[in-house]
Each structure stands twice: as C-alpha cells, then as structure tokens.
Design a protein around this motif. Structure first.
Motif, PDB file in Angstrom:
ATOM      1  N   PHE A  27       7.290  -3.607  -4.167  1.00 56.34           N
ATOM      2  CA  PHE A  27       7.264  -2.957  -5.479  1.00 56.34           C
ATOM      3  C   PHE A  27       6.936  -3.939  -6.597  1.00 56.34           C
ATOM      4  O   PHE A  27       6.892  -3.550  -7.764  1.00 56.34           O
ATOM      5  N   GLN A  28       6.715  -5.204  -6.255  1.00 54.56           N
ATOM      6  CA  GLN A  28       6.318  -6.190  -7.248  1.00 54.56           C
ATOM      7  C   GLN A  28       4.804  -6.238  -7.377  1.00 54.56           C
ATOM      8  O   GLN A  28       4.073  -5.879  -6.452  1.00 54.56           O
ATOM      9  N   LYS A  29       4.358  -6.691  -8.526  1.00 47.84           N
ATOM     10  CA  LYS A  29       2.932  -6.899  -8.796  1.00 47.84           C
ATOM     11  C   LYS A  29       2.115  -5.633  -8.513  1.00 47.84           C
ATOM     12  O   LYS A  29       1.037  -5.692  -7.917  1.00 47.84           O
ATOM     13  N   MET A  30       2.638  -4.486  -8.944  1.00 45.28           N
ATOM     14  CA  MET A  30       1.928  -3.228  -8.711  1.00 45.28           C
ATOM     15  C   MET A  30       0.877  -2.946  -9.781  1.00 45.28           C
ATOM     16  O   MET A  30       0.107  -1.989  -9.664  1.00 45.28           O
ATOM     17  N   ASP A  31       0.878  -3.763 -10.835  1.00 50.99           N
ATOM     18  CA  ASP A  31      -0.122  -3.621 -11.892  1.00 50.99           C
ATOM     19  C   ASP A  31      -0.121  -2.207 -12.481  1.00 50.99           C
ATOM     20  O   ASP A  31      -1.163  -1.558 -12.595  1.00 50.99           O
ATOM     21  N   GLY A  80       0.823  -1.211   0.000  1.00 53.13           N
ATOM     22  CA  GLY A  80       0.000   0.000   0.000  1.00 53.13           C
ATOM     23  C   GLY A  80       0.855   1.257   0.000  1.00 53.13           C
ATOM     24  O   GLY A  80       0.532   2.245  -0.676  1.00 53.13           O
ATOM     25  N   ALA A  81       1.964   1.235   0.758  1.00 55.62           N
ATOM     26  CA  ALA A  81       2.873   2.383   0.785  1.00 55.62           C
ATOM     27  C   ALA A  81       3.520   2.588  -0.575  1.00 55.62           C
ATOM     28  O   ALA A  81       3.709   3.725  -1.027  1.00 55.62           O
ATOM     29  N   ALA A  82       3.849   1.480  -1.245  1.00 55.20           N
ATOM     30  CA  ALA A  82       4.434   1.575  -2.582  1.00 55.20           C
ATOM     31  C   ALA A  82       3.430   2.179  -3.568  1.00 55.20           C
ATOM     32  O   ALA A  82       3.804   2.990  -4.424  1.00 55.20           O
ATOM     33  N   ASP A  83       2.152   1.804  -3.444  1.00 53.82           N
ATOM     34  CA  ASP A  83       1.119   2.367  -4.320  1.00 53.82           C
ATOM     35  C   ASP A  83       0.985   3.875  -4.111  1.00 53.82           C
ATOM     36  O   ASP A  83       0.873   4.646  -5.075  1.00 53.82           O
ATOM     37  N   LYS A  84       1.006   4.299  -2.839  1.00 50.07           N
ATOM     38  CA  LYS A  84       0.903   5.735  -2.544  1.00 50.07           C
ATOM     39  C   LYS A  84       2.136   6.481  -3.061  1.00 50.07           C
ATOM     40  O   LYS A  84       2.021   7.609  -3.559  1.00 50.07           O
ATOM     41  N   LEU A  85       3.294   5.838  -2.938  1.00 53.32           N
ATOM     42  CA  LEU A  85       4.519   6.437  -3.453  1.00 53.32           C
ATOM     43  C   LEU A  85       4.410   6.655  -4.962  1.00 53.32           C
ATOM     44  O   LEU A  85       4.746   7.726  -5.475  1.00 53.32           O
ATOM     45  N   HIS A  86       3.924   5.655  -5.668  1.00 55.53           N
ATOM     46  CA  HIS A  86       3.753   5.758  -7.118  1.00 55.53           C
ATOM     47  C   HIS A  86       2.803   6.896  -7.470  1.00 55.53           C
ATOM     48  O   HIS A  86       3.066   7.693  -8.386  1.00 55.53           O
ATOM     49  N   ASP A  87       1.702   7.002  -6.736  1.00 51.20           N
ATOM     50  CA  ASP A  87       0.712   8.048  -7.018  1.00 51.20           C
ATOM     51  C   ASP A  87       1.296   9.444  -6.806  1.00 51.20           C
ATOM     52  O   ASP A  87       0.959  10.389  -7.543  1.00 51.20           O
ATOM     53  N   ARG A  88       2.178   9.588  -5.818  1.00 50.80           N
ATOM     54  CA  ARG A  88       2.789  10.893  -5.573  1.00 50.80           C
ATOM     55  C   ARG A  88       3.820  11.249  -6.637  1.00 50.80           C
ATOM     56  O   ARG A  88       3.891  12.379  -7.098  1.00 50.80           O
TER      57      ARG A  88
END
Length: 388
Positions: free
Chosen positions: A174-178, A124-132
């Motif tokens: 950071f894997q399988k972030m789609d 979830g933290a990786a997803d938020k990082l990507h969004d930022r």
C-alpha cells in the motif's frame, strides 16, 4: 456508557455486554461519576479502546479469530497496538469503517479480501483494490474514501509489521501507490453569517445551538468537544476565573484563552455576555433546549441530531446549505489571518501544534492579499523609488 437517575441528578457508568463478561472480558464495570464530560472522556480514551482491543483478539463468543498471516489478522493486530488505541475516538471510528470496507470486499472466487494472506497481496492487487473502492455501489466516484482506505491499510500494515515482523512481509503493497486527493476547500462561516445563524437559532428556541456556533467561531473549538465535553467548569474555572479553558481532545492541547485585555476590556464580548446570562442545566455548557420527557433533564446533543438541527437553522437563516458547521472554526481562524495575526498568535488561539496544520484552516482570502499588496507597495515607495 449508560446513565442512571440518582437522587442528585444523573450518574454515568460503563459496563461491557453480558455476553462479554461471561466470556471473561478483563475490562470491568466502572462508576464514572456525575460529570458527563469527564465520564465520556474516560470511556473514549480508556475503557472503549481496551474493550475493542479485547474484541479484536476474537475472544468474545460469535467473533471468529482470523487466521494468522491474513489481512483480517493483520487488522486485528493493528487494533491492539497503542498506535491505534491512543487515537481519538472519531479517528478510530473512521479507520474502522475503512478497514471493514476493505476486509469484506468480495473477490471473484467468493472469498473476501480479508481472508487473503499478506504474502499474496501484491502492489498490483493494492492498485486493483483502490480502483474498485473508488467506485461506490451506485456507480459514482468516491475518490477521497478510496485514498483514505489505502492510507489506513498502509498504516495498519506498518504497525503490524513492527509487532509481528516474522508474519508481516517487509514490502508494504500500500506504499508508493502514487494516489492523490485534493480536498475541497471548506466553505467559511463569515461573522455576518454567524450573526444570522444565532438569531435564527434563538428564534427557533434552539439557544444552545447558537451558543455552540459562537464557541466554534470565536474560540475555535471542534464540534465534538463543544457538544460532548465543554463543561461550565471550563468557563471561568476556579483556578483561573479570567480565562476560558478550551481543550482540543484531538490533539490534547489545552488553551487558556484570556477573557479580558490588560485594561479590563472584554476580549470576547459576544460569547461572554451570552454565557454569563445563560441558565445552567447540568455540567455541560451546550445541552438540548428542552428536558427529556422521560428523564426530566436536558440531555447532551447527539451528533446526528445536532447537525440536522443546524441544517434547519441554516435554511431558516438563508445561509448556503453547502456551508457546514465546521466552517465556523475555519471562518474564525481565517478571520484571524485577515486581521494580520502572525502564525504564532493564531496557533496560540487555535491550539494547532504546527503551522502546516493551521494553514488548513486559515484560508487565503482577498483581505490577506490586499494587505500583502499594500505592504509591498509601501516598501517599494518608502524610499521614493516610484513616481507615487
């Protein structure tokens, strides 16, 4: 790398900064000789990676050592791995930018992302990082940058995990972030564009840039190798005077391109005539077209300066500014596909290791579709199966 003027011309040397030498840097100063291409390759492939690996351990004064188990520590661990140090210099530079962007990203509590422990970084933290990251500071989108940053983080995590299995969690967030990014198709330099560009370059007194464009289009070499490594010793080398030795440093592939057909006809008349009639101003084929006013020699092009001049010449030639210099290599490869070359023949010319890599350059075109349709029609009608 630094250069010094000596009695026979310019010699090159490598030396770490004084502060690093005082701190015990194990990478010692070295004389690199007078061949710029060989000297730069030694720096890019050996000396600079070893120096950066030493820096990553935090052993230079003023470079704090990251706390074990944090994201910054994981990055430092990755950078001393051969999986990083053996990458081409341009790739390492790109990865460095991505990892630094992630590392210095500020958090709500005033810390930076790099100080987080690996155990606390969840998917979830990786997803938020990507969004930022995919939103640039001015509010626009930078989707490609965000995707690359996540891919590099994923790679760094996996490599560090192999080196430090007790400190790096096995689950890589950071894997399988789609996440996906569909790259824009590179605009092609057609042969007609090349002729206009070379004419404009010559008229502007930038003969070397016209030569670089022809090498990229005909011999499919990358820009960084053309302006930084391609030497006169690679054109008609003493051990094989009937070839042009094109070295693709990104992949390590060496392609000896024949200059003549079986009957003695020149295979690359445009570029061969140009090179055979050109004056030589040092070891590199492509150098600046005027001597440096202080050093009295023609220096190699720096990438940014080179591309700025390319942009000016395109404007003068009336070429779409969206067509980049890399479009020459793409255009030359696509010309081969249009000529109905097999994948094996095109890879033999371009130095690509796989067909998948080749197809990123050999773009589908109307000419290829026309040939394909013609072959299908001929196959259909050969046996008289239609009214044609």
């Amino acid at each position: 790398m630094i250069e010094k003027k000596i009695s026979i011309g310019i010699a090159y040397y490598w030396s770490p900064p004084t502060r690093a030498r005082k701190a015990g840097c194990p990478v010692l100063p070295e004389a690199l000789g007078t061949d710029y291409g060989a000297a730069k390759q030694r720096c890019d492939d050996v000396l600079n990676p070893h120096y950066r690996a030493w820096l990553a351990k935090g052993e230079e004064p003023g470079v704090p050592q990251a706390m074990r188990g944090t994201f910054d520590w994981m990055v430092a661990t990755y950078k001393v791995s051969p999986k990083y140090t053996k990458l081409p210099a341009e790739t390492r530079s790109s990865y460095d930018r991505m990892l630094k962007m992630v590392s210095v990203l500020p958090l709500k509590d005033g810390r930076t992302f790099g100080t987080l422990t690996l155990a606390s970084i969840t998917p979830g933290a990786a997803d938020k990082l990507h969004d930022r990251i995919k939103v640039n500071p001015k509010g626009g989108e930078r989707i490609r940058t965000a995707v690359l940053a996540m891919k590099v983080c994923q790679r760094a995590w996996n490599v560090a995990r192999r080196s430090e299995p007790k400190a790096v969690p096995s689950d890589n967030p950071f894997q399988k972030m789609d996440i996906e990014y569909k790259a824009k198709t590179t605009r092609l330099f057609q042969y007609d564009d090349l002729q206009k560009f070379v004419a404009a370059a010559d008229a502007a007194g930038e003969h070397s840039i016209g030569t670089a464009a022809m090498i990229a289009f005909f011999w499919l070499q990358r820009e960084i190798d053309i302006i930084g490594r391609l030497a006169w010793s690679h054109y008609r080398p003493s051990d094989a005077p009937h070839v042009a030795r094109i070295i693709h440093h990104k992949t390590g592939e060496v392609v000896d391109l024949p200059l003549y057909d079986d009957d003695g006809t020149a295979l690359w008349p445009d570029i061969m005539q140009r090179l055979d009639s050109s004056d030589r101003h040092g070891t590199l084929i492509v150098t600046r077209d005027t001597a440096d006013r202080f050093k009295g020699v023609r220096l190699p092009w720096k990438k940014r300066h080179f591309l700025r001049q390319v942009a000016k010449i395109k404007t003068t030639a009336g070429i779409d500014p969206e067509i980049k210099f890399m479009g020459l290599r793409h255009g030359g490869t696509t010309e081969g596909a249009d000529a109905n070359l097999s994948d094996a023949q095109m890879r033999a010319l371009s130095g690509h290791r796989t067909t998948a890599a080749l197809l990123r350059y050999a773009q589908a075109s109307t000419q290829q579709r026309r040939i394909g349709a013609r072959l299908r029609r001929n196959a259909r009608t050969k046996g008289g199966q239609t009214s044609e």
